[in-house]
Each structure stands twice: as structure tokens, then as C-alpha cells.
Design a protein around this motif. Structure first.
Motif, PDB file in Angstrom:
ATOM      1  N   ILE A 136       0.835  -1.201   0.000  1.00  0.00           N
ATOM      2  CA  ILE A 136       0.000   0.000   0.000  1.00  0.00           C
ATOM      3  C   ILE A 136       0.872   1.254   0.000  1.00  0.00           C
ATOM      4  CG2 ILE A 136      -1.743   1.290   1.306  1.00  0.00           C
ATOM      5  CD1 ILE A 136      -3.321  -1.031   1.301  1.00  0.00           C
ATOM      6  N   THR A 137       1.978   1.225   0.727  1.00  0.00           N
ATOM      7  CA  THR A 137       2.896   2.365   0.726  1.00  0.00           C
ATOM      8  C   THR A 137       3.315   2.691  -0.706  1.00  0.00           C
ATOM      9  OG1 THR A 137       3.770   1.405   2.770  1.00  0.00           O
ATOM     10  CG2 THR A 137       4.964   3.275   1.833  1.00  0.00           C
ATOM     11  N   VAL A 138       3.683   1.658  -1.439  1.00  0.00           N
ATOM     12  CA  VAL A 138       4.140   1.859  -2.814  1.00  0.00           C
ATOM     13  C   VAL A 138       2.990   2.350  -3.701  1.00  0.00           C
ATOM     14  CG1 VAL A 138       5.070   0.705  -4.850  1.00  0.00           C
ATOM     15  CG2 VAL A 138       5.979   0.175  -2.613  1.00  0.00           C
ATOM     16  N   GLY A 139       1.804   1.785  -3.516  1.00  0.00           N
ATOM     17  CA  GLY A 139       0.641   2.214  -4.294  1.00  0.00           C
ATOM     18  C   GLY A 139       0.337   3.685  -4.038  1.00  0.00           C
ATOM     19  N   MET A 140       0.411   4.068  -2.773  1.00  0.00           N
ATOM     20  CA  MET A 140       0.141   5.445  -2.390  1.00  0.00           C
ATOM     21  C   MET A 140       1.146   6.381  -3.050  1.00  0.00           C
ATOM     22  SD  MET A 140      -2.171   6.810  -0.543  1.00  0.00           S
ATOM     23  CE  MET A 140      -2.315   8.297  -1.482  1.00  0.00           C
ATOM     24  N   LEU A 141       2.413   5.986  -3.000  1.00  0.00           N
ATOM     25  CA  LEU A 141       3.474   6.782  -3.618  1.00  0.00           C
ATOM     26  C   LEU A 141       3.187   6.948  -5.113  1.00  0.00           C
ATOM     27  CD1 LEU A 141       6.243   8.123  -3.163  1.00  0.00           C
ATOM     28  CD2 LEU A 141       7.302   5.946  -3.808  1.00  0.00           C
ATOM     29  N   ALA A 142       2.805   5.848  -5.759  1.00  0.00           N
ATOM     30  CA  ALA A 142       2.512   5.912  -7.192  1.00  0.00           C
ATOM     31  C   ALA A 142       1.378   6.907  -7.455  1.00  0.00           C
ATOM     32  CB  ALA A 142       2.137   4.526  -7.717  1.00  0.00           C
ATOM     33  N   TYR A 143       0.362   6.838  -6.636  1.00  0.00           N
ATOM     34  CA  TYR A 143      -0.782   7.726  -6.875  1.00  0.00           C
ATOM     35  C   TYR A 143      -0.401   9.187  -6.651  1.00  0.00           C
ATOM     36  CZ  TYR A 143      -5.448   9.600  -7.031  1.00  0.00           C
ATOM     37  OH  TYR A 143      -6.549  10.322  -7.389  1.00  0.00           O
ATOM     38  N   LEU A 144       0.358   9.447  -5.583  1.00  0.00           N
ATOM     39  CA  LEU A 144       0.781  10.822  -5.301  1.00  0.00           C
ATOM     40  C   LEU A 144       1.618  11.385  -6.444  1.00  0.00           C
ATOM     41  CD1 LEU A 144       1.628  10.684  -1.481  1.00  0.00           C
ATOM     42  CD2 LEU A 144      -0.367  11.713  -2.603  1.00  0.00           C
ATOM     43  N   LEU A 145       2.468  10.538  -7.030  1.00  0.00           N
ATOM     44  CA  LEU A 145       3.307  11.007  -8.131  1.00  0.00           C
ATOM     45  C   LEU A 145       2.512  11.192  -9.421  1.00  0.00           C
ATOM     46  CD1 LEU A 145       6.562   8.905  -7.585  1.00  0.00           C
ATOM     47  CD2 LEU A 145       6.166  11.316  -7.046  1.00  0.00           C
ATOM     48  N   LEU A 146       1.402  10.505  -9.505  1.00  0.00           N
ATOM     49  CA  LEU A 146       0.566  10.613 -10.694  1.00  0.00           C
ATOM     50  C   LEU A 146      -0.197  11.944 -10.713  1.00  0.00           C
ATOM     51  CD1 LEU A 146      -0.357   9.088 -13.203  1.00  0.00           C
ATOM     52  CD2 LEU A 146      -1.960   7.796 -11.796  1.00  0.00           C
ATOM     53  N   ILE A 147      -0.484  12.463  -9.530  1.00  0.00           N
ATOM     54  CA  ILE A 147      -1.274  13.704  -9.446  1.00  0.00           C
ATOM     55  C   ILE A 147      -0.612  14.881 -10.186  1.00  0.00           C
ATOM     56  CG2 ILE A 147      -2.253  15.441  -7.871  1.00  0.00           C
ATOM     57  CD1 ILE A 147      -2.733  13.126  -5.880  1.00  0.00           C
ATOM     58  N   THR A 206      -0.488  18.800 -14.687  1.00  0.00           N
ATOM     59  CA  THR A 206       0.293  19.507 -15.709  1.00  0.00           C
ATOM     60  C   THR A 206       0.120  18.919 -17.110  1.00  0.00           C
ATOM     61  OG1 THR A 206       2.210  18.107 -15.292  1.00  0.00           O
ATOM     62  CG2 THR A 206       2.086  20.177 -14.050  1.00  0.00           C
ATOM     63  N   SER A 207      -0.967  18.180 -17.300  1.00  0.00           N
ATOM     64  CA  SER A 207      -1.121  17.537 -18.608  1.00  0.00           C
ATOM     65  C   SER A 207      -1.673  18.490 -19.669  1.00  0.00           C
ATOM     66  CB  SER A 207      -2.027  16.315 -18.476  1.00  0.00           C
ATOM     67  OG  SER A 207      -3.343  16.732 -18.184  1.00  0.00           O
ATOM     68  N   ALA A 208      -2.249  19.604 -19.228  1.00  0.00           N
ATOM     69  CA  ALA A 208      -2.838  20.536 -20.194  1.00  0.00           C
ATOM     70  C   ALA A 208      -1.750  21.141 -21.095  1.00  0.00           C
ATOM     71  CB  ALA A 208      -3.595  21.642 -19.467  1.00  0.00           C
ATOM     72  N   LYS A 209      -2.160  21.481 -22.326  1.00  0.00           N
ATOM     73  CA  LYS A 209      -1.190  21.967 -23.313  1.00  0.00           C
ATOM     74  C   LYS A 209      -0.445  23.217 -22.861  1.00  0.00           C
ATOM     75  CE  LYS A 209      -2.560  20.052 -27.723  1.00  0.00           C
ATOM     76  NZ  LYS A 209      -4.041  19.853 -27.821  1.00  0.00           N
ATOM     77  N   PHE A 210      -1.216  24.145 -22.219  1.00  0.00           N
ATOM     78  CA  PHE A 210      -0.546  25.402 -21.848  1.00  0.00           C
ATOM     79  C   PHE A 210       0.529  25.173 -20.788  1.00  0.00           C
ATOM     80  CE2 PHE A 210      -1.994  26.634 -17.624  1.00  0.00           C
ATOM     81  CZ  PHE A 210      -3.113  25.847 -17.436  1.00  0.00           C
ATOM     82  N   MET A 211       0.388  24.064 -20.045  1.00  0.00           N
ATOM     83  CA  MET A 211       1.398  23.725 -19.041  1.00  0.00           C
ATOM     84  C   MET A 211       2.735  23.362 -19.691  1.00  0.00           C
ATOM     85  SD  MET A 211       0.690  23.889 -15.848  1.00  0.00           S
ATOM     86  CE  MET A 211      -0.620  23.932 -14.657  1.00  0.00           C
ATOM     87  N   ILE A 212       2.633  22.718 -20.841  1.00  0.00           N
ATOM     88  CA  ILE A 212       3.859  22.368 -21.550  1.00  0.00           C
ATOM     89  C   ILE A 212       4.620  23.643 -21.896  1.00  0.00           C
ATOM     90  CG2 ILE A 212       4.839  21.144 -23.535  1.00  0.00           C
ATOM     91  CD1 ILE A 212       2.292  19.532 -23.687  1.00  0.00           C
ATOM     92  N   ARG A 213       3.875  24.634 -22.389  1.00  0.00           N
ATOM     93  CA  ARG A 213       4.507  25.888 -22.773  1.00  0.00           C
ATOM     94  C   ARG A 213       5.040  26.625 -21.552  1.00  0.00           C
ATOM     95  NH1 ARG A 213      -0.071  28.142 -24.880  1.00  0.00           N
ATOM     96  NH2 ARG A 213      -0.965  26.212 -25.703  1.00  0.00           N
ATOM     97  N   LEU A 214       4.251  26.554 -20.495  1.00  0.00           N
ATOM     98  CA  LEU A 214       4.595  27.267 -19.265  1.00  0.00           C
ATOM     99  C   LEU A 214       5.859  26.702 -18.620  1.00  0.00           C
ATOM    100  CD1 LEU A 214       2.959  29.545 -17.738  1.00  0.00           C
ATOM    101  CD2 LEU A 214       2.350  27.733 -16.131  1.00  0.00           C
ATOM    102  N   LEU A 215       5.927  25.369 -18.544  1.00  0.00           N
ATOM    103  CA  LEU A 215       7.012  24.734 -17.780  1.00  0.00           C
ATOM    104  C   LEU A 215       8.224  24.378 -18.626  1.00  0.00           C
ATOM    105  CD1 LEU A 215       4.821  22.363 -15.582  1.00  0.00           C
ATOM    106  CD2 LEU A 215       5.940  24.461 -14.851  1.00  0.00           C
TER     107      LEU A 215
END
Ligand code: HEM
Lengths: 306, 205
Positions: free
Chosen positions: B118-129, B134-143
Motif C-alpha cells: 500500500i505504501t508503494v501504491g500510495m506513492l505511485a498515486y501521489l506522483l501521478l497527481i 500539468t497535462s494541459a497543453k498550456f502547461m507544456i509551454r509554461l514549464l
């Protein structure tokens, strides 16, 4: 064969209310009781008594009990045993008895069942995976059988083995566990009146996926101790490693008593989900059988002896 | 390979969008019609977890598939596939919090701390957020460069997902191994690409 009704520990009254019980009687009638196996009717449901006391725990339905199983010899998902166990050949069935006893030998199932009184016992069944059921078993106490073999004073442990038959138990060709499946009890645990050898459930012969034709039921231990389709019984002076101990010593100990206070790395043991219910309930020490079995472990550190 | 515009945008992409929803509809229908077996909540946890991991892998398969088929448009499906990984992971997490634990926070916290899987699953989910945010297109330009670095996490997540799965199975590791093999193939394909990239200047992301 004599039929009586005894309800150790989980008193009938605790388990089922009248209406449910009546339903069950009708259900059994529908199934047609008195199923014949090996020419002997090994189970006849006891239909005589009705319970009038208050309900606490209701029986798990027949479908769930027979379609949600761990029986890795037939596959590792829960439905696989129901789908695949029809290949198990239960006739003829022999049980080899060996080790520290006066009467070792190769006994046929008929011989084993001869003179046994089949009782109905309604027990809680708690799986280490965090789910549980309430099952109306039919069977007889293990002690009544073991006594016949006259264990000697050296018999400190009793071990059981499931049939090893890779042709008819297809998953035994895979090495998910070491086959044959092996489980054991201390002799006093085995002789405890709660410990049951089951021949049926819901008044019907045991379905293959539930461990036909004869299985162990130790209601205060996690389900994997209740070994299925027993082909060998051995009286031993020392402990062996069970299949699950071999697979993972840290997670599965010899005792494997239901204990909400001993953490398991995969599943919380403090609560459980009763199959058919959504919300979890608190798991009881010794699965609610402390009164009957706690004395067996007096003075023992149950965190060490898990 | 190439699908003519506007068919790619108007037909193919919506098709992918709907196709990716099929598992959740099947799951909902099976639950409603009581076809999930004796332990439906467990089945829901398992199926949503399975699809979260599958979509993590599918979104990583886009690039090698694009190169294999010479189908550059395919890259435009990657964002939505990644978001579906987040969608199923969220369902999975909610199933766990709600239907498995009924929001008993004490037990949930205990699980996260004490159960390695569960620790690992939680870590995976937190990193997915952050990836989802930042998946939106303008984020690519921004970052800009930071975005590329951040989204390299997409290669770490399925590793965590597979470890999570591996640690929770009791004895039959067939499925986690299968996913691990797929991931290995993805890594190898990427490695081969980076080798080539140095010579022909193609991108591998
Ligand atoms: C990106 C994140 C995650 C992925 C890809 C993922 C994937 C999976 C997979 C593939 C399974 C196995 C399904 C099966 O057996 O068929 C699973 C099971 C499970 N996951 Fe996750 N998971 C993630 C996050 C989480 C989180 C955050 C939690 C809880 C805090 C969690 C809790 C569980 C539980 C309780 C099970 C079932 C365990 C069992 O049945 O014994 N997962 N997950």
C-alpha cells in the motif's frame, strides 16, 4: 447412521433466525438431501430442530460458499476451484494413516465414516485475506477419528496432506505452492472438540471445490489451516513445515490462530468483511472461540507464536 | 500510417476516448447486476487497479508504436491515455478509501505505513497527481524543460505499480511478471531509440 445436532461455540441461536433456518430447510429439500456417495449416505441433513432465539450472525449463502474458494490445486483465482474442481476423483478414496500410532494403515473412506455420527455445526470461517463466512458444516469431530488410530505418547503433532494428483488437479503442475498441500496441528488442538472433519455443508455432500470428500475445519484458525481433500494423516513427534510456511515463513506461522492483534504485512487482521455484507466488522480473538480454545495457548506469547 | 484530417480528430480520438471508458461501464454494470462474485468490493478494487496499471503502460506504448508504424499522429492520443490512467487510479483509490475501508482513517493510515504494497501504491498515486495537473497543453509551454523532466515520471509510475502488484499477490506472480515484461519491452524500445537518436536526431519521448 445416527444423526444429531450439536452446535459448538457458534450456537445455532447465535447464528440464524427461524425464518432463515426455515428457508434453509426448504433449500435443502430442493437440493434433495440424502445424497448417496459410495453407496453410503454420508450426510443427511438434520431438519428436525428449529431455532427460536435471537439472530446475531446469519449464514453465508450456498452460492458464495461454493463459488468463492481458495483451492490452489485448481487455480489461484476465487472462482477457479468452482470451475475446475469437477476433475477431482473422489471415488474410490483412501486415507493413509502413518507415524506414531498403533493402527497405521490405508483406510477406505467407507471405513473411516463407519459408525461416525454426522452432526451439523455452524462455524465462522475466517480467511487470512480479511474476509469471512458463516458455514453450516456437516461432519464429525476429528478427535473421534484420531482416537481410533490410537496415537502413542510420541504423537505430539498431527499432519494432513491433500491428495497429490497433478493429472486431476491441474494446478499442481504449477509451482505456486509446494505440493502436496500440507498442514498440521498440535495434538491437543486436533483433539479439541471444536475441530471438525467435514463431509458436507448445507446438508449436501461437500462440493469438490470445498474439499471433498473429507476436509478439516479448525474454526479458530485462518482458513488455510483447514486443509481440503485429505489423503494422508501422520502422527509426528516434531513439527514439519506447512505449505504456506514453506512459501513464506514470515507471514504464515505454525499456529495461525485468528488474532486481530497480530499484524500481517498484506492484510489487516483487525477487521474482516463478512461475505455478502459491505461494511467490515471487528475480528474476534480466536475468531470468537476464545472460551473453547484460549486455554490451549496459556502462557504463550501469541505475537511470537503466530 | 496516417488517418486523414479531420477524421483523426473527429472520429479516431473520440473513439479512443469512448473505448477507454468501456471497462468502467462494464464494471458498473457488473456491480449493478450482481455479477462480480461473492466479494464485489474486492473485484472492484482489483479491476480498477488493473486498469490503472494497464493505462500507465498503454500510454507508454504510444511512442514505440508510433515509431514502429511511422504513425506520428498517435502522439496526440498519449495525453488522454495518461489521463485515463489517472482516472482509473483515482477510482481505485476511492474504492479503497470508501468501499474497502469506509473512511476509517486510523486504519487507512495504518495500512499506508505498515503495508509495503500500500505504501508503494500510495506513492505511485501521489506522483501521478502532478502529471495529471500539468497535462494541459498550456502547461507544456509554461514549464518548458521542467515539464519534460517532470513527465519522465511516467516511466517510474508503472515500476511502482508493478511492485505494488507483485507485493500483494500471495503466490501466483504470473500477472505482475507479465506486466513487468511489457514494461521491459518499452524500456528496451526506448533504449534502442536513444541509441539511434544520436545518429539520426529523432526524438524518443
Ligand atoms: C497508480 C497507482 C496504483 C496502481 C497502478 C495500482 C494498481 C493495482 C493493481 C494492478 C492491483 C491488483 C489488481 C488485481 O489483483 O487484479 C491493485 C490492488 C490493490 N491496490 Fe492498487 N494501485 C495503485 C494505487 C493504490 C493506492 C493509492 C492504494 C491504497 C492506498 C491501493 C490499494 C490497493 C489494494 C487494497 C489492492 C487489493 C489488494 C488485495 O486484494 O489484497 N492501490 N492495485
Amino acid at each position: 447412521m445416527k444423526i444429531t445436532k450439536t452446535n459448538y461455540a457458534l450456537k445455532e441461536s447465535e447464528v440464524t433466525e427461524e425464518s432463515l433456518y426455515l428457508d434453509r430447510r426448504q433449500f435443502i429439500k430442493k437440493l434433495g438431501y440424502g445424497t448417496v456417495l459410495l453407496g453410503t449416505s454420508i450426510i443427511t441433513p438434520s431438519l428436525a430442530k428449529k431455532s427460536t432465539k435471537s439472530l446475531k450472525e446469519e449464514l453465508t449463502d450456498y452460492k458464495s460458499i461454493t463459488q468463492y474458494n481458495n483451492f490452489y490445486e485448481f487455480g489461484t483465482n476465487k472462482l477457479a476451484p468452482y470451475e475446475n474442481a469437477h476433475t477431482l476423483k473422489t471415488t474410490p478414496w483412501n486415507i493413509i494413516v502413518e507415524g506414531e500410532c498403533e493402527k497405521p494403515g490405508n483406510y477406505s473412506l467407507e471405513k473411516i465414516l463407519k459408525g461416525m455420527t454426522i452432526e451439523e455445526r455452524i462455524y465462522r470461517f475466517r480467511c487470512v485475506e480479511g474476509w469471512s463466512m458463516v458455514i453450516p458444516w456437516n461432519g464429525f469431530s476429528l478427535a473421534s477419528l484420531l482416537k481410533r488410530f490410537q496415537p502413542t505418547s510420541k504423537a505430539k503433532y498431527v499432519y494432513f496432506e491433500t491428495l497429490h494428483d497433478p493429472e486431476n488437479m491441474p494446478n499442481q503442475q504449477q509451482d505456486h505452492l509446494e505440493w502436496p498441500y500440507i498442514e498440521g496441528l498440535r495434538i491437543d488442538e486436533a483433539m479439541n472438540p471444536l475441530t471438525l472433519l467435514a463431509t458436507g455443508l448445507y446438508g449436501k455432500d461437500l462440493p469438490n471445490q470445498n474439499g471433498a470428500p473429507l476436509r478439516l475445519v479448525v474454526p479458530w484458525k485462518y482458513g488455510f489451516k483447514s486443509i481440503k481433500s485429505i489423503a494422508k494423516i501422520r502422527f509426528l513427534e516434531t513439527q514439519l513445515e506447512s505449505s504456506w510456511q514453506k512459501a513464506n515463513k514470515v507471514e504464515y506461522g505454525f499456529y495461525s490462530n485468528v488474532n486481530p492483534n497480530v499484524n500481517h504485512p498484506r492484510w489487516s487482521q483487525s477487521r474482516e468483511r463478512r461475505i455478502g455484507k459491505y461494511r467490515k466488522r471487528k475480528t474476534l480473538m480466536f475468531n470468537g472461540y476464545a472460551e473453547e480454545v484460549a486455554h490451549l495457548y496459556k502462557g504463550m506469547d501469541l505475537k511470537q507464536n503466530y | 500510417m496516417y488517418i486523414k484530417e479531420p477524421y483523426f480528430t473527429k472520429v479516431f480520438k473520440p473513439f479512443i476516448f469512448v473505448l477507454a471508458l468501456v471497462p468502467v461501464f462494464i464494471l458498473a454494470w457488473s456491480f449493478y447486476s450482481k455479477n462480480l462474485g461473492a466479494n464485489p468490493l474486492e473485484a472492484m478494487t482489483h479491476q480498477t487497479g488493473d486498469w490503472a496499471l494497464r493505462f500507465l503502460l498503454i500510454s507508454l506504448l504510444v511512442s514505440p508504436l508510433k515509431r514502429l508504424l511511422g504513425w506520428n499522429q498517435l502522439t496526440r492520443c498519449r495525453r488522454i491515455l495518461g489521463l485515463y490512467a489517472f482516472f482509473y487510479a483515482s477510482l481505485h483509490f476511492i474504492t479503497y478509501l470508501w468501499l474497502d475501508q469506509f473512511f476509517v482513517w486510523e486504519d487507512i493510515l495504518h495500512d499506508i505505513v505498515n503495508r509495503p504494497f500500500i505504501t508503494v501504491g500510495m506513492l505511485a498515486y501521489l506522483l501521478l497527481i502532478p502529471l495529471a495537473i500539468t497535462s494541459a497543453k498550456f502547461m507544456i509551454r509554461l514549464l518548458k524543460k521542467k515539464w519534460i523532466q517532470l513527465h519522465k515520471l511516467a516511466y517510474v509510475l508503472p515500476i511502482l505499480g508493478i511492485v505494488h502488484y507483485w507485493w500483494l499477490v500471495k503466490s501466483n506472480i504470473y500477472e505482475p511478471v507479465l506486466y513487468a515484461v511489457i514494461l521491459l519491452i518499452i524500456f528496451i524500445a526506448r533504449f534502442i531509440c536513444t541509441l539511434k537518436k544520436n545518429t539520426i536526431g529523432q526524438t524518443c519521448e
